[in-house]
Design an enzyme around this catalytic site. Structure first.
Site, short mmCIF file in Angstrom:
data_model
loop_
_atom_site.label_atom_id
_atom_site.label_comp_id
_atom_site.label_asym_id
_atom_site.label_seq_id
_atom_site.Cartn_x
_atom_site.Cartn_y
_atom_site.Cartn_z
N ASP A 14 0.84 -1.21 0.00
CA ASP A 14 0.00 0.00 0.00
C ASP A 14 0.87 1.26 0.00
O ASP A 14 2.02 1.23 0.44
CB ASP A 14 -0.92 -0.03 1.23
N HIS A 31 2.61 3.73 -8.87
CA HIS A 31 2.34 2.33 -9.20
C HIS A 31 3.50 1.71 -9.97
O HIS A 31 3.84 0.55 -9.79
CB HIS A 31 1.04 2.21 -10.00
N LEU A 125 11.76 -19.37 -5.12
CA LEU A 125 10.61 -18.65 -4.54
C LEU A 125 9.37 -18.74 -5.44
O LEU A 125 9.48 -18.59 -6.66
CB LEU A 125 10.98 -17.17 -4.37
C1 IPE Z 1 -5.32 -2.73 -0.58
O1 IPE Z 1 -5.01 -1.38 -0.68
C2 IPE Z 1 -5.26 -3.38 -1.92
C3 IPE Z 1 -3.93 -3.48 -2.52
C4 IPE Z 1 -2.80 -3.15 -1.97
C5 IPE Z 1 -3.93 -4.04 -3.84
P1 IPE Z 1 -6.14 -0.27 -0.81
O2 IPE Z 1 -5.44 1.03 -0.86
O3 IPE Z 1 -7.05 -0.59 -1.94
O4 IPE Z 1 -6.94 -0.47 0.55
P2 IPE Z 1 -7.91 0.54 1.32
O5 IPE Z 1 -8.90 1.06 0.32
O6 IPE Z 1 -7.07 1.64 1.87
O7 IPE Z 1 -8.51 -0.30 2.39
C1 IPE Z 2 -1.39 0.39 -3.40
O1 IPE Z 2 -1.21 1.76 -3.40
C2 IPE Z 2 -1.58 -0.17 -4.78
C3 IPE Z 2 -2.97 -0.52 -5.11
C4 IPE Z 2 -3.96 -0.55 -4.28
C5 IPE Z 2 -3.24 -0.85 -6.48
P1 IPE Z 2 -2.42 2.77 -3.39
O2 IPE Z 2 -2.78 3.09 -4.79
O3 IPE Z 2 -3.53 2.26 -2.57
O4 IPE Z 2 -1.76 4.02 -2.70
P2 IPE Z 2 -2.42 4.98 -1.63
O5 IPE Z 2 -2.91 4.11 -0.52
O6 IPE Z 2 -3.54 5.70 -2.31
O7 IPE Z 2 -1.31 5.87 -1.20
MG MG Z 3 -4.06 2.42 -0.64
#
Ligand code: IPE
Ligand code: IPE
Ligand code: MG
Length: 233
Positions: A14, A31, A125
């Site tokens: 995240d 990303h 892995l």
């Molecule tokens: C969880 O992250 C999903 C992934 C890392 C793919 P999100 O950013 O989508 O989660 P929430 O919305 O903060 O719970």
């Molecule tokens: C995690 O990073 C990747 C995905 C959920 C695809 P986020 O896109 O959720 O990044 P934040 O949480 O908005 O910073």
């Molecule tokens: Mg996120």
């Protein structure tokens, strides 16, 4: 410290968006950097002797994001494997995935299936990418499959936890020992609800693109110090 290496590490990667925002860049740049980090952490896990690394890359809820971001995320596997598949293959890493690929564009599906096919005989892995994955849906699909088995056999088939787990998308993988979530959020976000029953959790404020091998080793050190009781004493 002698490290107790977890067999299976699961990561909620995240914070890509916030990482980019802090640098005045578009979320997609976060990303991209995040995807590159998967390669680094996978190679580090392989070197450390971890058996499986499951990375949450796209949830069933992430379709709610703006179209342009979803579109970019759908294309990322192509970029990632185009750049790194050969290196992963040479490192004896075996690529697998969790989730339903059918909602992705054909090119993305092909690229993921090719990566799985080309690395299927590797013995290092297991790098498992969770894409269009949601654990409630996974559990519901498992229940449906079990119900179909009962219908086929014409009676209620005996069920135990191991058998139910074999209907889940993680079938055949080792138990998750350690779950790491980056970027400060303290929740599971529909990830591996069944499989995390006795995993150790580590939450770090570091954003995923900044999560290095050193951070990984620190997490494994903390894991080594944990006393896992599994309900016993
Ligand atoms: C969880 O992250 C999903 C992934 C890392 C793919 P999100 O950013 O989508 O989660 P929430 O919305 O903060 O719970
Ligand atoms: C995690 O990073 C990747 C995905 C959920 C695809 P986020 O896109 O959720 O990044 P934040 O949480 O908005 O910073
Ligand atoms: Mg996120």
């Amino acid at each position: 410290m002698e490290l107790n290496i977890p067999k299976h590490i699961a990561i909620i990667m995240d914070g890509n968006g916030r990482w980019a925002k802090k640098r005045g860049m578009p979320r997609t740049a976060g990303h991209k950097q995040g995807a590159e980090n998967i390669r680094k952490i996978a190679i580090a896990c392989n070197e450390l002797g971890v058996q499986a690394l499951t990375c949450y890359a796209f949830s069933t809820e992430n379709w709610k994001r703006p179209e342009s971001e979803v579109e970019y995320l759908c294309k990322l596997p192509k970029l990632f494997f185009h750049r790194y598949l050969e290196e992963l293959r040479k490192n004896n890493i075996k690529v697998t995935f969790l989730g339903e690929l059918d909602r992705f564009p054909k090119e993305t599906r092909n690229v993921i299936e090719t990566a799985v096919e080309k690395t299927k005989d590797n013995t290092g892995l297991i790098l498992c990418l969770a894409v269009n994955y949601g654990s409630r849906r996974e559990i519901m699909l498992a229940a449906q499959q079990y119900a179909s088995t009962c219908l086929e056999q014409g009676n209620v088939v005996d069920l135990d936890e191991d058998m139910f787990a074999s209907y889940l998308m993680t079938n055949g993988m080792p138990e998750v020992d350690l779950m790491i979530r980056t970027s400060g959020e303290l929740r599971i976000s529909n990830f591996l609800l069944w499989q995390l029953a006795y995993a150790e959790f580590i939450f770090t404020p570091i954003a995923w693109p900044d999560f290095t091998k050193e951070e990984l080793v620190k997490a494994i050190e903390e894991y080594t110090l944990r006393h896992r009781r599994f309900g016993g004493l």
